[in-house]
Design an enzyme around this catalytic site. Structure first.
Site, mmCIF file in Angstrom:
data_model
loop_
_atom_site.group_PDB
_atom_site.id
_atom_site.type_symbol
_atom_site.label_atom_id
_atom_site.label_comp_id
_atom_site.label_asym_id
_atom_site.label_seq_id
_atom_site.Cartn_x
_atom_site.Cartn_y
_atom_site.Cartn_z
ATOM 1 N N ASP A 508 0.836 -1.199 0.000
ATOM 2 C CA ASP A 508 0.000 0.000 0.000
ATOM 3 C C ASP A 508 0.875 1.256 0.000
ATOM 4 O OD1 ASP A 508 0.880 -0.647 2.572
ATOM 5 O OD2 ASP A 508 -0.826 0.275 3.563
ATOM 6 N N ARG A 512 5.522 4.027 6.090
ATOM 7 C CA ARG A 512 5.076 4.006 7.479
ATOM 8 C C ARG A 512 5.044 2.563 8.032
ATOM 9 N NH1 ARG A 512 -0.863 5.697 5.746
ATOM 10 N NH2 ARG A 512 -1.762 3.651 5.363
ATOM 11 N N ASP A 513 4.510 2.416 9.235
ATOM 12 C CA ASP A 513 4.485 1.090 9.872
ATOM 13 C C ASP A 513 3.356 0.242 9.287
ATOM 14 O OD1 ASP A 513 2.392 2.556 10.807
ATOM 15 O OD2 ASP A 513 2.860 2.337 12.936
ATOM 16 N N GLU A 514 3.423 0.029 7.981
ATOM 17 C CA GLU A 514 2.393 -0.751 7.304
ATOM 18 C C GLU A 514 3.027 -1.550 6.154
ATOM 19 O OE1 GLU A 514 -1.251 1.337 7.119
ATOM 20 O OE2 GLU A 514 -2.354 -0.402 6.416
ATOM 21 N N ASP A 521 -5.893 -2.095 -3.033
ATOM 22 C CA ASP A 521 -4.946 -1.233 -3.735
ATOM 23 C C ASP A 521 -4.407 -1.951 -4.975
ATOM 24 O OD1 ASP A 521 -5.078 -0.986 -0.817
ATOM 25 O OD2 ASP A 521 -3.752 0.735 -1.029
ATOM 26 N N TRP A 573 -11.669 -5.756 -1.963
ATOM 27 C CA TRP A 573 -10.316 -6.180 -1.580
ATOM 28 C C TRP A 573 -10.154 -7.666 -1.940
ATOM 29 C CZ3 TRP A 573 -11.836 -1.581 -0.393
ATOM 30 C CH2 TRP A 573 -10.912 -0.607 -0.028
ATOM 31 N N GLU A 783 -2.111 9.381 -0.542
ATOM 32 C CA GLU A 783 -3.144 8.455 -0.067
ATOM 33 C C GLU A 783 -4.505 9.146 -0.001
ATOM 34 O OE1 GLU A 783 -2.376 6.988 3.889
ATOM 35 O OE2 GLU A 783 -3.763 5.315 3.612
ATOM 36 N N HIS A 800 1.012 6.236 -2.253
ATOM 37 C CA HIS A 800 0.015 5.175 -2.332
ATOM 38 C C HIS A 800 -0.428 5.037 -3.784
ATOM 39 C CE1 HIS A 800 -1.007 4.096 1.762
ATOM 40 N NE2 HIS A 800 -2.153 3.566 1.383
HETATM 41 C C1 BGC Z 1 -4.046 1.084 3.630
HETATM 42 C C2 BGC Z 1 -4.913 1.140 2.422
HETATM 43 C C3 BGC Z 1 -5.747 -0.099 2.522
HETATM 44 C C4 BGC Z 1 -6.661 0.186 3.663
HETATM 45 C C5 BGC Z 1 -7.797 -0.716 3.869
HETATM 46 C C6 BGC Z 1 -4.938 1.327 4.801
HETATM 47 O O1 BGC Z 1 -4.273 1.420 5.979
HETATM 48 O O2 BGC Z 1 -2.978 1.947 3.574
HETATM 49 O O3 BGC Z 1 -4.377 1.508 1.270
HETATM 50 O O4 BGC Z 1 -6.345 -0.538 1.391
HETATM 51 O O5 BGC Z 1 -5.945 0.374 4.852
HETATM 52 O O6 BGC Z 1 -8.855 0.059 4.050
#
Ligand code: BGC
Length: 910
Positions: A508, A512-514, A521, A573, A783, A800
């Site tokens: 995504d 960051r912490d993801e 996406d 998704w 984003e 994003h």
């Molecule tokens: C992500 C998005 C992802 C979403 C789900 C976010 O934290 O960065 O791009 O699809 O969560 O809703």
């Protein structure tokens, strides 16, 4: 006599000319499988592709012959001892199935191809190409999984394994087969092995890990040699997920599987394998985490050899307390005998997609010093990557800190607030006094445009802190430009966002912490990415990731490989399960991606079709137990739409795609069944959500989804399109959509007669719009439409790719190029020039050769230049308005649709 001589001479010339013609026509651009991995492949039934080199108008293949040989010599003698396809009458030149002998581990295969053209004339043989198998059987692996016993943690410490070994004579070849849990990086005799980064890549580590193959023949020498393996956390144990990254597959110890195979000139083979004979110690990487950074204490680099104890100078810099802060004690740093681990349930699979590599090196465009000793490097571009540090004169024990960020504070220092808990800070501790020192991290990447450097000995220059752009190394294949600058800027932003978010999996965001494989996406951007890059294998691998993590009941997870987020997946998704493989099939003709994933696609569709909500209402919807929350909906919109209908809309779409995939694969029963179900759900959707000529919610998104998925009855389509257009106009020519419907808005406006309105939305520069981002400093896609105004903390990435899906409209509508038959075997060229746009240039390297669609307004005429590659056919649809006429190569066209055979054409409209 003279006559005879002339005759012979003429014959010779003719034969010469003919062979020259034949040589010119020999197929080229041979491609094994996806064209990326050909050393150490695990594909037992590979597919072979080639392109016709002929530039003749109408060039077409009518037959081919493939030879595969066990040696270059045999192939040169035209001996297909492994496979001789014979002459096959077919036009197929892409993904032709290998049908020869069983392929064997380690064996290199040589192949070539010739074709017969449209006149039935044979070409010469192509230049030879090769591929080499990896280790196909479990039995081929003689190595043990090794690591340093007891080194566990959150995250565990990086370790370093070492083996010294002799090379007893001349080698014909040497290969390393290696993998790790988490990341590994190898050195032989102090030199880095290969150029792949962050190996072995991210998979569902509980099930599967890839191994990589390296040709190391040149790195070895006769006599004593040494192999070092550095192990780091990567995605396996570094910690993932927001709030600090507390989710991990393991707490260590880090593990290595490594098999070095030496083949001597006398044919003997010798194996150096990871086992208890290896020595292992803590590495100089004293801390590493994808999110937080890599810390390297150069003083802890191993000195000496195994024989003299492989000593590490133990440092205690009491003044700064650095070693006690991060580092090991003297005891923990002693080298030990490696421990072994039983990993027999883990599948070790040959790498299937291109590796991550450095694709570009960038110097800062500006270096500032906002505070004394704080140097801020601006690389002018947001990206995913690492920096290489060069210190001309080290100061022993001095720590250099590198803080990464996408943004700056007003005072010019880096702003890390939107990285949330990710510390994104690398640290390097110098090992010398006055020596030149070089360093770059091994086990992570950052998403950044700026780096703030603190503690550098002296004043760093732009040569000393250099950014390396890294991502999955796919080839660019699409190029687009236009006379409108804002579109070029948005295009560049989308392209960079793809590069920043393709690191083994589609993420995504990179900072960051993801940085997770969010499916919504991915599915929204997959088509755009297929126009930009030769990205088939990347998506094939991601489809496997989805299937590998799939729940036995059929549901999939929002994030793949499954991590951090629980299932089941939410509407739009989860449907990436179908959309990703189907789109790859459409763009590249990769039928196998459908075969391999069919069961997984069907299981997700069945999950929706059998779900309690479908049983209750006749249509699927997702909800939390309280029936208050219906999924992410049209995520991050300007005006929210109801989320509940999106479940049904995507259920229709996924059933439709499954029916199409079933048709391709000859599963006729399934094809009929799912097409009928799609119809049934379509009519249910209209029963439930259509009222007063509008769809529930009445927003742009609410109308866009049913229109896009063919849910709107034919007689109402124009009306629904008008709803959307009216709403856009009511918002002063702006969209209000989130990242799902933003992919659909411009295409649907263009489809239903609002092409100029679509263009206004596309070039809009005020909020909310793509142009607004670009005008306000974005170098990658934000984003949020209002990332600049939203608070910096929380969910606000500047990189994003979801909103980047706008560029699909550039290719499909402005340039007008899209596949009809999979892989562009037949394709459409149907440009829709908006009245305010002067020119567009588009080229695309298809698997058949280059496709071009350029147009320009000149002297009141519209000139169109197009190229159709050999062995394909195009349908040209001209944007003729009433009263206009078109000429093709000077000849008047009677209709606006023409079939074009291979060649280059010029069309004029006036
Ligand atoms: C992500 C998005 C992802 C979403 C789900 C976010 O934290 O960065 O791009 O699809 O969560 O809703």
């Amino acid at each position: 006599m003279l006559k005879r001589f002339l005759h012979t001479w003429l014959c010779l010339v003719l034969v010469g000319l003919l062979s020259q013609v034949q040589a010119q026509q020999a197929p080229h651009k041979l491609r094994y499988e996806y064209g990326d991995i050909r050393l150490g492949t695990g594909v037992r039934k590979p597919r072979l592709s080639w392109q016709l080199a002929s530039t003749q108008a109408g060039a077409r293949q009518t037959a081919y012959q493939i030879l595969v040989a066990s040696s270059a010599e045999a192939l040169a003698k035209n001996q297909g001892d492994v496979w001789d396809s014979g002459k096959i009458n077919a036009s197929q030149s892409v993904y032709v199935d290998y049908q020869g002998k069983n392929l064997e581990s380690r064996q290199r295969y040589f192949w070539k191809v010739k074709i017969w053209d449209e006149k039935g004339k044979a070409s010469g043989w192509s230049k030879p190409d090769w591929w080499e198998m990896g280790l196909l059987a479990k039995d081929d692996w003689k190595a043990d999984w090794i690591g340093m016993a007891g080194v566990v943690g959150e995250p565990p410490r990086s370790t370093q394994g070492r083996k010294e070994f002799p090379v007893r004579g001349k080698l014909v070849k040497a290969r390393v087969y290696a993998t790790g849990l988490g990341d590994y990086a190898l050195q032989i005799n102090g030199q880095r092995v290969g150029d792949m980064l962050l190996t072995p890549g991210w998979t569902d580590y509980l099930k599967k890990v890839y191994y990589q193959t390296y040709d190391v023949t040149e790195l070895l020498k006769e006599g004593n040699n040494q192999i070092d393996a550095f192990l780091g956390n990567g995605w396996w144990s570094g910690g993932l997920g927001w709030g600090g990254g507390f989710h991990r597959y393991s707490q260590g110890p880090l593990r290595l599987l490594c098999q070095l195979e030496l083949t001597y000139t006398d044919g003997t083979r010798e194996l150096i394998t990871s086992n208890t004979s290896w020595k292992i110690r803590l590495s100089p990487v004293i801390y590493d985490s994808m999110y937080h950074g890599e810390h390297y204490d150069a003083r802890q680099e191993a000195k000496g050899t195994e024989a003299d104890g492989w000593v590490t100078p133990v440092v205690l810099n009491t003044a700064k307390n650095q070693t006690t802060l991060f580092g090991p004690t003297a005891d923990a740093n002693a080298n030990e005998q490696a421990a072994t681990f039983d990993m027999s349930t883990l599948q070790v699979v040959a790498q299937e997609a291109p590796p991550i590599r450095v694709t570009e090196t960038r110097k800062a465009v500006k270096v500032t010093e906002p505070k004394p000793g704080h140097f801020v490097f601006d690389f002018g571009q947001n990206m995913a990557g690492i920096v290489h540090l060069s210190i001309p004169k080290g100061v022993y024990g001095q720590e250099v800190a590198l803080h990464f960020a996408e943004l700056l504070h007003d005072d010019g220092t880096v702003a890390q607030e939107n990285l949330r808990s990710a510390k994104s800070t690398d640290r390097y501790i110098c090992k010398s006094n006055g020596g030149k020192e070089e360093w770059e991290p091994m086990f992570l990447y950052h998403g950044f445009r700026y780096v703030e450097v603190i503690g550098f000995p002296g004043k760093p220059t732009a040569d000393q802190i250099v950014a390396k752009v890294i991502h999955t190394d796919f080839e660019p294949i699409g190029e687009f430009s236009t006379s409108e600058d804002i579109l070029n800027k948005i295009y560049s932003n989308a392209r960079w966002t793809l590069k920043s978010n393709a690191l083994s999996i589609p993420t995504d965001c990179p900072q960051r912490d993801e940085r997770l494989g969010w499916m919504g996406d991915a599915q929204i951007f997959v088509a755009s990415s297929c126009y930009l890059m030769d990205i088939n294998s990347f998506w094939a691998k991601y489809s496997r990731d989805i299937a590998d993590s799939q729940h036995p009941s059929g549901y999939v997870y929002d994030v793949n490989p499954k991590m951090v987020v629980g299932g089941p997946s939410k509407p739009a998704w989860g449907d990436a399960t179908l959309i990703v493989p189907w789109t790859s099939y459409e763009f590249f003709g990769d039928k196998r991606i459908l075969e391999t994933n069919y069961a997984s696609m069907k299981a997700w569709v069945e999950y929706m079709n059998q779900h309690a909500s479908t049983k209750k209402t006749g249509l699927y919807y997702f909800s939390d137990p309280s029936e208050q929350w219906f999924g992410y909906g049209d995520w991050v919109p300007v005006v929210a739409s109801p989320s509940k209908p999106i479940g049904g809309a995507y259920q229709v779409y996924s059933n439709t795609l499954l029916a199409k995939a079933a048709t391709v694969l000859g599963k006729t029963e399934d094809a009929t069944k799912y097409a009928a179900l799609a119809k049934q759900y379509t009519s249910k959707y209209n029963d439930l959500y259509f009222k007063d000529n509008n769809y529930e919610g009445k927003t742009q998104a609410a109308n866009l989804m049913p229109l896009t998925f063919g849910i709107v009855p034919e007689n109402l389509r124009a009306r629904i399109a008008q709803n959307i257009a009216d709403d856009v106009k009511a918002h002063d020519n702006h969209l209000t959509t989130g990242f799902i419907a933003s992919q659909q808005i411009l295409p649907r406006l263009s489809d239903y007669g609002y092409n100029d309105l679509a263009y206004q939305v596309a070039t809009q520069k005020t909020y909310p719009s793509w142009g607004y981002m670009a005008e306000n400093g974005a170098t990658t896609m934000w984003e949020l439409w209002n990332s600049d105004k939203e608070k910096p903390e929380g969910m606000n990435s500047r990189n994003h790719f979801a909103y980047g899906s706008v560029i699909e409209w550039y290719f499909r509508y402005l340039a007008g190029v899209e596949p009809i038959d999979p892989g562009f075997k037949t394709f459409r060229i149907a440009p829709k020039p908006p009245k305010d746009l002067n020119w567009v240039k588009f080229s695309y390297q298809s698997l058949y050769g280059p496709i071009v669609s350029n147009w320009e307004r000149k002297n009141g005429k519209l000139q169109l230049n197009v190229t159709v590659p050999p062995n394909t056919q195009a349908e040209l649809v001209l944007p003729l308005t009433v009263g206009q006429t078109a000429t093709l190569a000077g000849k008047k066209l009677k209709t606006n649709t023409t079939t074009l055979v291979p060649g280059s054409y010029r069309v004029e409209i006036q």
